[in-house]
Design a protein around this motif. Sequence first.
Motif, PDB file in Angstrom:
ATOM      1  N   GLU A 174       0.842  -1.183   0.000  1.00 40.21           N
ATOM      2  CA  GLU A 174       0.000   0.000   0.000  1.00 40.21           C
ATOM      3  C   GLU A 174       0.885   1.244   0.000  1.00 40.21           C
ATOM      4  O   GLU A 174       1.634   1.484   0.950  1.00 40.21           O
ATOM      5  CB  GLU A 174      -0.909   0.012   1.236  1.00 40.21           C
ATOM      6  N   HIS A 175       0.815   2.014  -1.106  1.00 40.77           N
ATOM      7  CA  HIS A 175       1.568   3.268  -1.220  1.00 40.77           C
ATOM      8  C   HIS A 175       3.065   3.073  -0.960  1.00 40.77           C
ATOM      9  O   HIS A 175       3.695   3.844  -0.230  1.00 40.77           O
ATOM     10  CB  HIS A 175       1.008   4.325  -0.259  1.00 40.77           C
ATOM     11  N   GLY A 176       3.637   2.034  -1.539  1.00 36.04           N
ATOM     12  CA  GLY A 176       5.068   1.809  -1.416  1.00 36.04           C
ATOM     13  C   GLY A 176       5.502   1.157  -0.118  1.00 36.04           C
ATOM     14  O   GLY A 176       6.689   0.930   0.099  1.00 36.04           O
ATOM     15  N   THR A 177       4.562   0.839   0.759  1.00 30.34           N
ATOM     16  CA  THR A 177       4.858   0.183   2.036  1.00 30.34           C
ATOM     17  C   THR A 177       4.308  -1.236   2.015  1.00 30.34           C
ATOM     18  O   THR A 177       3.170  -1.465   1.604  1.00 30.34           O
ATOM     19  CB  THR A 177       4.241   0.957   3.209  1.00 30.34           C
ATOM     20  N   THR A 178       5.109  -2.193   2.460  1.00 34.72           N
ATOM     21  CA  THR A 178       4.697  -3.595   2.507  1.00 34.72           C
ATOM     22  C   THR A 178       4.279  -3.964   3.922  1.00 34.72           C
ATOM     23  O   THR A 178       4.987  -3.677   4.889  1.00 34.72           O
ATOM     24  CB  THR A 178       5.832  -4.518   2.050  1.00 34.72           C
ATOM     25  N   VAL A 179       3.131  -4.624   4.026  1.00 32.98           N
ATOM     26  CA  VAL A 179       2.628  -5.123   5.306  1.00 32.98           C
ATOM     27  C   VAL A 179       2.490  -6.639   5.185  1.00 32.98           C
ATOM     28  O   VAL A 179       1.988  -7.147   4.173  1.00 32.98           O
ATOM     29  CB  VAL A 179       1.264  -4.496   5.654  1.00 32.98           C
ATOM     30  N   GLY A 180       2.949  -7.345   6.201  1.00 34.14           N
ATOM     31  CA  GLY A 180       2.851  -8.801   6.198  1.00 34.14           C
ATOM     32  C   GLY A 180       2.310  -9.318   7.519  1.00 34.14           C
ATOM     33  O   GLY A 180       2.608  -8.762   8.581  1.00 34.14           O
ATOM     34  N   VAL A 181       1.509 -10.361   7.458  1.00 29.21           N
ATOM     35  CA  VAL A 181       0.972 -10.978   8.671  1.00 29.21           C
ATOM     36  C   VAL A 181       0.737 -12.459   8.394  1.00 29.21           C
ATOM     37  O   VAL A 181       0.439 -12.850   7.257  1.00 29.21           O
ATOM     38  CB  VAL A 181      -0.337 -10.292   9.119  1.00 29.21           C
ATOM     39  N   GLY A 182       0.898 -13.298   9.415  1.00 30.35           N
ATOM     40  CA  GLY A 182       0.692 -14.721   9.205  1.00 30.35           C
ATOM     41  C   GLY A 182       0.900 -15.529  10.467  1.00 30.35           C
ATOM     42  O   GLY A 182       1.298 -15.005  11.514  1.00 30.35           O
ATOM     43  N   PRO A 183       0.653 -16.844  10.402  1.00 28.50           N
ATOM     44  CA  PRO A 183       0.768 -17.721  11.568  1.00 28.50           C
ATOM     45  C   PRO A 183       2.208 -18.082  11.890  1.00 28.50           C
ATOM     46  O   PRO A 183       3.092 -18.028  11.026  1.00 28.50           O
ATOM     47  CB  PRO A 183      -0.020 -18.958  11.141  1.00 28.50           C
ATOM     48  N   LEU A 184       2.428 -18.480  13.129  1.00 33.94           N
ATOM     49  CA  LEU A 184       3.749 -18.898  13.625  1.00 33.94           C
ATOM     50  C   LEU A 184       3.575 -20.171  14.435  1.00 33.94           C
ATOM     51  O   LEU A 184       2.605 -20.319  15.174  1.00 33.94           O
ATOM     52  CB  LEU A 184       4.358 -17.788  14.475  1.00 33.94           C
ATOM     53  N   ILE A 185       4.542 -21.079  14.288  1.00 37.30           N
ATOM     54  CA  ILE A 185       4.576 -22.277  15.133  1.00 37.30           C
ATOM     55  C   ILE A 185       6.020 -22.592  15.504  1.00 37.30           C
ATOM     56  O   ILE A 185       6.936 -22.401  14.693  1.00 37.30           O
ATOM     57  CB  ILE A 185       3.914 -23.491  14.436  1.00 37.30           C
ATOM     58  N   ALA A 186       6.226 -23.004  16.748  1.00 34.66           N
ATOM     59  CA  ALA A 186       7.563 -23.367  17.229  1.00 34.66           C
ATOM     60  C   ALA A 186       7.519 -24.799  17.745  1.00 34.66           C
ATOM     61  O   ALA A 186       6.651 -25.150  18.553  1.00 34.66           O
ATOM     62  CB  ALA A 186       8.017 -22.424  18.333  1.00 34.66           C
ATOM     63  N   ALA A 187       8.438 -25.631  17.270  1.00 36.44           N
ATOM     64  CA  ALA A 187       8.504 -27.035  17.659  1.00 36.44           C
ATOM     65  C   ALA A 187       9.571 -27.239  18.729  1.00 36.44           C
ATOM     66  O   ALA A 187      10.656 -26.651  18.648  1.00 36.44           O
ATOM     67  CB  ALA A 187       8.820 -27.908  16.445  1.00 36.44           C
TER      68      ALA A 187
END
Length: 329
Positions: A174-187
């Motif tokens: 959005e307007h030259g800015t990247t946004v990221g989101v998602g799941p995380l898991i630790a084993a």
Amino acid sequence: MNPNDLNNGETYMKDRFIHSNASAMESAFYSEAVGVSAMREVWSRMRSKRTVVLAAAVVLFAGNAWTQENNAVRSQSVASSSGSGEANDTNAANNPVHPLLTVDLWNYFAPSPEGFPGRIGNQGLLRLAVPIDAFGVHQFLRTILPINTTASVQGGPNTGVGDLTIYDWVLFEEHGTTVGVGPLIAAPTARGEAYGSGKWQAGAAGLVVAPRNWGILALVATYQHSFSGNSSSPVGQLASVQPFVIRNLHRGFYLRSSGVWTFDTFHHEKDIPLGFGVGKVWKGSNGDIANFYIEPQYSLFQNGVGSPKWQVFAGTTFKFPTGKRSKEQ
């Protein structure tokens, strides 16, 4: 006898547990201690093998995903850089979601952590990040495997594999800015409780990246909470926030600040470091990028046994073009 009593008061920088020393005061318990020690050693080796297998499976999965999207990745899928020439190359080298296959080798060296004067703590991190473009959704899959060296009360430092962490960012621009989101898991792949949580953990990861002509402003955050695993291990949560600033100079040199703030309720630990360092970027004719950097960090606030007052962060990052981008180079 509790097997945890055989540990040597070990601790490490990110996932620290303090154990009581094994006692050999009563000879009646000596043979039992030896037997338990042997069982722990066998379990440690089995766990290490499982860690290798799990890490290899993740790498194979990531490699397969990378191959599948070779002909689909587009340079405009994320805001990787702004400007031209040297600024583009330096921004691409430091952008955590630039669409190239990325390998990071990181190391945190901490002399005299809290509670262990004169000793050292050390954490190495192997990170593999793969861009994925599937079903019209731009993603970035990242795996992290730590190698932890504890600052022990007796016997000097000891080294072991930590918990394997995997998270997947879904990216939006959005307007030259990247946004990221998602799941995380630790084993719970750690060699032992001195090197990891002993629990499965789940949570989320997010980031915001804003490339500019002069450099990059970014923020990476993660949160994870235990939900299953060793019943003797404490239930807890871990949150991290990493604000980082990159200021481009000439000829691939740049200034950086990238301290990771950690808030760990597993071990009642908090650490807010401020760093200032330098780096250098090289770009090959085929589009490969090499990035070397070093950054001393001083903790503005710290709390908890094993937390560092100051540490030296150093690392290398290698980025490799996917099939289509390699041809475009």
